[in-house]
Design an enzyme around this catalytic site. Sequence first.
Site, mmCIF file in Angstrom:
data_model
loop_
_atom_site.group_PDB
_atom_site.id
_atom_site.type_symbol
_atom_site.label_atom_id
_atom_site.label_comp_id
_atom_site.label_asym_id
_atom_site.label_seq_id
_atom_site.Cartn_x
_atom_site.Cartn_y
_atom_site.Cartn_z
ATOM 1 N N GLU A 106 2.564 6.315 -1.967
ATOM 2 C CA GLU A 106 3.680 7.274 -1.949
ATOM 3 C C GLU A 106 4.573 7.247 -3.177
ATOM 4 O O GLU A 106 4.974 8.298 -3.663
ATOM 5 C CB GLU A 106 4.539 7.034 -0.696
ATOM 6 N N LEU A 135 0.818 -1.211 0.000
ATOM 7 C CA LEU A 135 0.000 0.000 0.000
ATOM 8 C C LEU A 135 0.855 1.266 0.000
ATOM 9 O O LEU A 135 0.470 2.276 -0.583
ATOM 10 C CB LEU A 135 -0.943 0.001 1.206
ATOM 11 N N CYS A 136 2.038 1.191 0.644
ATOM 12 C CA CYS A 136 2.847 2.415 0.684
ATOM 13 C C CYS A 136 3.361 2.774 -0.709
ATOM 14 O O CYS A 136 3.505 3.950 -1.044
ATOM 15 C CB CYS A 136 3.989 2.282 1.685
ATOM 16 N N THR A 137 3.630 1.751 -1.548
ATOM 17 C CA THR A 137 4.026 2.045 -2.929
ATOM 18 C C THR A 137 2.891 2.765 -3.649
ATOM 19 O O THR A 137 3.104 3.775 -4.330
ATOM 20 C CB THR A 137 4.373 0.742 -3.677
#
Lengths: 449, 523
Positions: free
Chosen positions: A215, A210-212
């Site tokens: 962000e 999810l961070c990819t």
Amino acid sequence: MAGSTLQASRSRDLDKLLLRPGNLVEPNFEPGPELRDDLREYARVLVVGAGGLGCELLKDLALSGFKNLDVIDMDRIEVTNLNRQFLFRLEDVGKPKAEVAAKRVMERVSGVNIVPHFCRIEDKELDFYSDFNIIVLGLDSIEARSYINAVACSFLEYDSDDNPREETMKPMVDGGTEGFKGHARVIKPGVTPCFECTIWLFPPQVKFPLCTLAETPRTAAHCIEYAHLIKWDEVHSGKSFDPDDPGHMQWVYSEAVKRAELFGIPGVTYSLTQGVVKNIIPAIASTNAIISAACALETLKIATGCSKTLSNYLTYNGVEGLHIKVTEFVRDKDCLVCGPGVLIELDISVTLEKFINMLEEHPRLLLSKASVMHRGKNLYMQAPPVLEEMTRSNLDQLLFDLMGKVPRDVIHVTGMSRKDDKKVSSLMKLRVAFKGVDGVVDMDMAGGA
Amino acid sequence: MAEPKIKYDRQLRIWGEQGQAALEKASICLLNCGPTGSETLKNLVLGGVGSITVVDGSKVEVGDLGNNFMVDESSIGESKAKCVCSFLQELNDAVKAKFIEEYPQALIETNPSFFSQFTLVVATQLVEDSMIKLDRICREANVKLIFARSYGLTGLVRISVKEHMIIESKPDHFLDDLRLNNPWPELKRFAEGIDLTTADPVAHKHIPYVVILVKMANEWADSHNGRLPSTREEKKEFKELLKSRMIALDEDNYREAVEASFKVFAPQGISQELKQIIDDSAAELHHNSSDFWVMVAALKEFIANEGAGEAPLEGSIPDMTSSTEHYVNLQKIYQAKAEADFLVMEQRVRNHLKKIGRETKMISKQTIRSFCRNARKLKVCRYRLVEDEFNSPVLSELQKYLADEEYIVAVGFYILLRAVDRFAANYNSFPGEFDGEMDEDISRLKTAAVSLLSDLGCNGQTLTEDLISEMCRFGAAELHAVAAFIGGVASQEVIKLITKQFVPMSGTFIFNGIDQKSQLLSL
């Protein structure tokens, strides 16, 4: 000429295989007209899935001497099916696949009887599945394969030496395709590896962190998944995303385009958006035909012994040239699904309710909301409500009494278990042994199954 | 999206609009529409080929109802070609379907020019003699040809095309074109602009592995007389060096760098396979050279000159842990180099076209671009004439197969499929076709097989009694499941030949329906 009677028969070609003795055949092969007639009369085959493989399988089996077929599928026909699911026409779009497929094959192959079941595989009781001699799988999901595999393996009984009893074995033939690639396999529970023994052949799908997405998006797929998994919930609080709603898909697409423009990432298209969101597996007629034909041929061999059986896993790859490989996988002796069953030791004072709670905490099972069946009898059913009500009074009773005061026996439980962080419906076979009854001692149980 | 596009969505994801357009332009001729032929066409009609022509002279019999889905009770006594054709038409009204009620053997004998109107001919259930004749006709007329045959629990598929060139071979696994050990100036400069020793942990863990490896390879070379790691020891040392530069345990980019370090060790320059293609005599151009070979000639010069031993850069990079900015910039650098290589290639292609007296714009930019992007994956397939293979198979291969456990059944069937044709030529029926004569047929088939083996140079070789008896048991039956398998394989090969994507099979495919250990034989 001797051949003239053969020429007039509908089974002209098949008779060569079923009526004549052979040299490279299974030991149980007994050629003759009785074999052909018994195949028609008594063999019952269930085809699971009426999609790309299922359509082919029904045709292939109907033209391979089988007369009694059932097909189960919960889906309705879509336009994108028409490039390969040859039993369906444009005017059939929206109708249940199982019903249309059964009707079309029966129209063309006279004498064949196909019973369609337009429902989820979990909606059928165990008894339904136990009626078939062979179950053939034409599925595109790991979960569904896993479920049917557990059902078929649940019928398997072991003798006191932990050897599988052949008469309880429910063979399966499983096919799968993706683009130019596919597999066909024969599963004889207790003899060849079941689906769970070799579950590593189907690695879980890789998900983007999810961070990819949030962000550092880099690819078009990242932008699409951002719109689908993050932005949708932010904007539509509470409304769940429906991949079959074109309005929803269009919204995800346009949000993905915006995000891609923001980050300078090329490649977001509507087609890719659908592919990523729905996890579309490309599919073509030819591969489905090849894999289904291999499965149907193996089904015929299992039913008649007319030639050697595939042992036990075939892979097909037509991307670069043509590669067919047969691998003989081995069983996992400790398999929870096709092995003799997890052993659970109980005091005779355990009530059914307490037993159900124990299943949830058992480290190898972690099964919640369990329904319990013993020898075809429902001890407790979570659903439907009418069955729940009928069996509720059993909860306070002793399991030992409910099972007829036998020292040890097999029971079946269904419920929800966790797999790769997902809740899946599961069916498990358990061996229940009551302590202190008829010479059962703790030591004997220490190893478990 | 228009309806046909939706209908074909699941296959467009495989061969794209271009592949689909090629299919929709193709005209396919089917010879004999038993189940093998019918099933082959079914898969092609569903996919949307342009037109089909079904050629079969027989009438539907009761026996056909038991193995062919495209005929039913109402068809009995009617032309089989007509019935099959009308069912196929039902599957897809975008396909132009017609039939000719005539025996293929007769057409082959009396009207060879008939075949030149087609893109491709699918010839099913032909015996050896007709195969050889049809093969010559199609080869001369430059029509693609594919043979398919089902026979009991065996069968074959064999492509016959003089030359098939593939730009988009789309292999599953292919080393990406990153040039980590041979960076061009712009890539080098980009890498130099990024500081691997940055103390900012967020920046450090978002440096793409391409940059890490370019810089570390450079650093290694500086301390090793310009050499890169080559021994196992050195490679291990290089990986340790990479790990030593991590400043936190969660640096996915460094983990990826270690995993991808083999790309630094990979040899530079082109593969042996590509070298063979650029050295092919067809790359010496003449006025009628095909577009493919014109581009190969340009490629050969490119590799020798601007490419300095390398093919044009592919221009795409895999996904990798990175900040968005670095990744997008890196993509642009790779694309810019690929574009520059393309422009050089385009000029060379145009020059060649001019030299051989052709219109210089004959080959589109789009085609040249695709050729450049796929230059490392080009494929050329050539097929022997069936007659040549039948008269003089590659003896060393044949003997190898006969001695190999994995091939013994498949090569046995290969011999027996030919032996049954010799048998039929002598006795006017296939072995075991009729019930009463099994024992006699078994010994006659054995004689035919042994004499065939000896004609092929395998004196004294024989096949197992079991296999010969099985072949007689089959009695030329066309079983539906086997026909569906063979037809599936044949149709898939047709798709590859027509879309010019993926790689068609080489040699002869022999189906082994006994234990499913089918094989390709290169004879």
